[in-house]
Design an enzyme around this catalytic site. Structure first.
Site, PDB file in Angstrom:
ATOM      1  N   TYR A  26      54.174   7.777 -44.418  1.00 17.43           N
ATOM      2  CA  TYR A  26      53.074   7.633 -43.456  1.00 17.43           C
ATOM      3  C   TYR A  26      52.993   8.866 -42.550  1.00 17.43           C
ATOM      4  O   TYR A  26      51.913   9.425 -42.343  1.00 17.43           O
ATOM      5  CB  TYR A  26      53.271   6.373 -42.609  1.00 17.43           C
ATOM      6  CG  TYR A  26      52.266   6.265 -41.485  1.00 17.43           C
ATOM      7  CD1 TYR A  26      50.976   5.797 -41.730  1.00 17.43           C
ATOM      8  CD2 TYR A  26      52.598   6.660 -40.195  1.00 17.43           C
ATOM      9  CE1 TYR A  26      50.033   5.721 -40.708  1.00 17.43           C
ATOM     10  CE2 TYR A  26      51.664   6.591 -39.166  1.00 17.43           C
ATOM     11  CZ  TYR A  26      50.396   6.129 -39.427  1.00 17.43           C
ATOM     12  OH  TYR A  26      49.459   6.067 -38.417  1.00 17.43           O
ATOM     13  N   ARG A  73      58.156   6.526 -29.101  1.00 18.42           N
ATOM     14  CA  ARG A  73      57.743   6.351 -27.700  1.00 18.42           C
ATOM     15  C   ARG A  73      56.745   5.202 -27.532  1.00 18.42           C
ATOM     16  O   ARG A  73      56.775   4.469 -26.541  1.00 18.42           O
ATOM     17  CB  ARG A  73      57.114   7.656 -27.210  1.00 18.42           C
ATOM     18  CG  ARG A  73      56.629   7.641 -25.765  1.00 18.42           C
ATOM     19  CD  ARG A  73      55.667   8.789 -25.515  1.00 18.42           C
ATOM     20  NE  ARG A  73      54.472   8.643 -26.344  1.00 18.42           N
ATOM     21  CZ  ARG A  73      53.568   9.611 -26.514  1.00 18.42           C
ATOM     22  NH1 ARG A  73      53.735  10.783 -25.956  1.00 18.42           N
ATOM     23  NH2 ARG A  73      52.497   9.400 -27.279  1.00 18.42           N
ATOM     24  N   ARG A  83      49.814  -2.783 -34.925  1.00 14.74           N
ATOM     25  CA  ARG A  83      49.889  -1.672 -35.884  1.00 14.74           C
ATOM     26  C   ARG A  83      51.193  -0.893 -35.671  1.00 14.74           C
ATOM     27  O   ARG A  83      51.186   0.298 -35.374  1.00 14.74           O
ATOM     28  CB  ARG A  83      48.693  -0.741 -35.732  1.00 14.74           C
ATOM     29  CG  ARG A  83      48.403  -0.339 -34.273  1.00 14.74           C
ATOM     30  CD  ARG A  83      47.299   0.700 -34.191  1.00 14.74           C
ATOM     31  NE  ARG A  83      46.912   0.978 -32.816  1.00 14.74           N
ATOM     32  CZ  ARG A  83      47.596   1.726 -31.974  1.00 14.74           C
ATOM     33  NH1 ARG A  83      48.730   2.253 -32.368  1.00 14.74           N
ATOM     34  NH2 ARG A  83      47.173   1.939 -30.745  1.00 14.74           N
ATOM     35  N   PHE A 148      51.402  28.025 -29.846  1.00 12.53           N
ATOM     36  CA  PHE A 148      50.636  26.880 -30.339  1.00 12.53           C
ATOM     37  C   PHE A 148      51.549  25.900 -31.065  1.00 12.53           C
ATOM     38  O   PHE A 148      51.395  24.673 -30.933  1.00 12.53           O
ATOM     39  CB  PHE A 148      49.529  27.378 -31.277  1.00 12.53           C
ATOM     40  CG  PHE A 148      48.721  26.284 -31.910  1.00 12.53           C
ATOM     41  CD1 PHE A 148      47.673  25.683 -31.230  1.00 12.53           C
ATOM     42  CD2 PHE A 148      49.013  25.855 -33.202  1.00 12.53           C
ATOM     43  CE1 PHE A 148      46.936  24.667 -31.820  1.00 12.53           C
ATOM     44  CE2 PHE A 148      48.276  24.838 -33.801  1.00 12.53           C
ATOM     45  CZ  PHE A 148      47.229  24.247 -33.110  1.00 12.53           C
TER      46      PHE A 148
END
Length: 327
Positions: A26, A73, A83, A148
């Protein structure tokens, strides 16, 4: 990515993913593939070497580290919304009721202890991804691309440190403070700063785990947690020392400069009397101290750059004018 997401549309995730394999799968579809796509973009743009496009495993691990941190978290928020993503093969070892919501009642001792043990195992699982994340960051050459990529990573390690053995995860959403976020962003300009951050948080988790062990707390993941953190410390120790020396030298310079500014301001005497003199000099000394701190910080950072303390990152503007050389 669309095919992968479609795979999970019809799955019942009310009690989380089935096992760690599905958990990883996932995370790969929702975050790992993003990392792979970004690596290709960085490479095609010429900002990074062509070889970066082929670092699919490292790119995937970068995404997994961020996604797993968010899943850990957001336990309560995800569970309430029906979910959840915590793998059943992990949390069912600790839930006596066989329900993921068992941990959401930390006022009782059994759910509290079980929940913390489960949480620590998942945090450790995420920490084991850090070596690959550091390896990926070490391959970057563009300063803007580096920041980034690095800023979310340091936010993630800080969040995992905050989540580790923290019962607040089961009663709300655990977040790092804004001041901490600003400090992390400020320190994520070079590789030695990033290594220093990872080193500090890994050391903090070890310290907490050892303290709990001395108090008699039996954490099933204790040895695994120590191994993961020790690996991070070993990988970051050399660059982290540079970060410490950089911070010490800079702080010493700022203190001296601020004291000199404050002393010169306090020497000023107002022609309007002692009371005005005291108010003016106090305010002026404070403002001067902050001003001199900012001035010295900018100058000192430039000086350090010329002294080659920083890593050899190149601004995007310069790279865009250069022809990428094949590796």
């Amino acid at each position: 990515m669309a095919t992968g997401m479609a795979e999970f549309v019809d799955k019942d995730l009310g009690q989380g993913t089935v096992d760690v394999r599905q958990y990883n799968r996932y995370c790969h579809f929702v975050a790992g593939l993003v990392g792979e796509g970004l690596s290709r973009l960085f490479s095609v743009s010429g900002l990074e070497q062509p070889s970066l496009a082929g670092e699919l495993h490292l790119s995937d691990q970068m995404g997994l580290f961020l996604q797993k941190t968010n899943i850990i978290r957001d336990y309560l928020e995800d569970y309430v919304d029906g979910r959840a993503f915590w793998p059943q093969s992990v949390w069912k070892k600790y839930s006596r009721s066989g329900d993921l919501g068992f941990f959401a009642n930390p006022t009782a001792e059994e759910p509290k202890t079980a929940g913390l043990n489960c949480l620590n195992e998942l945090v450790t699982d995420a920490l084991e991804l850090v070596p690959d994340c550091l390896s990926y960051l070490s391959k970057l050459r563009c300063a803007e691309v580096f920041r980034f990529c690095a800023i979310p990573q340091v936010m993630a390690i800080a969040t995992l440190d905050k989540c580790y053995h923290n019962e607040d995860v089961f009663t709300g959403v655990v977040k790092i403070r804004k001041g901490m976020s600003c400090q992390l962003i400020n320190d994520t300009t070079e590789i030695f700063g990033v290594h220093g951050i990872f080193n500090r948080f890994a050391s903090g988790i070890i310290g907490r785990a050892e303290k709990l062990r001395k108090k008699g707390y039996n954490d099933p993941s204790y040895e695994r947690t120590l191994k993961a953190c020790e690996t991070i410390i070993e990988l970051t120790e050399t660059e982290a020392k540079k970060a410490v020396s950089h911070a010490s030298l800079f702080n010493s310079t700022v203190v001296v400069a601020s004291c000199a500014a404050a002393a010169s301001c306090l020497a000023y005497k107002s022609p309007n009397g002692a009371s005005d003199n005291k108010a003016i000099t106090t305010t002026t000394a404070t403002l001067a101290s902050f001003g001199i701190l900012s001035f010295f910080k900018m100058g000192f950072m430039r000086y350090l750059g010329k002294r080659s303390l920083v890593s050899p990152l190149i601004p995007a503007a310069k790279l865009s004018n250069r022809k990428t050389k094949p590796v």
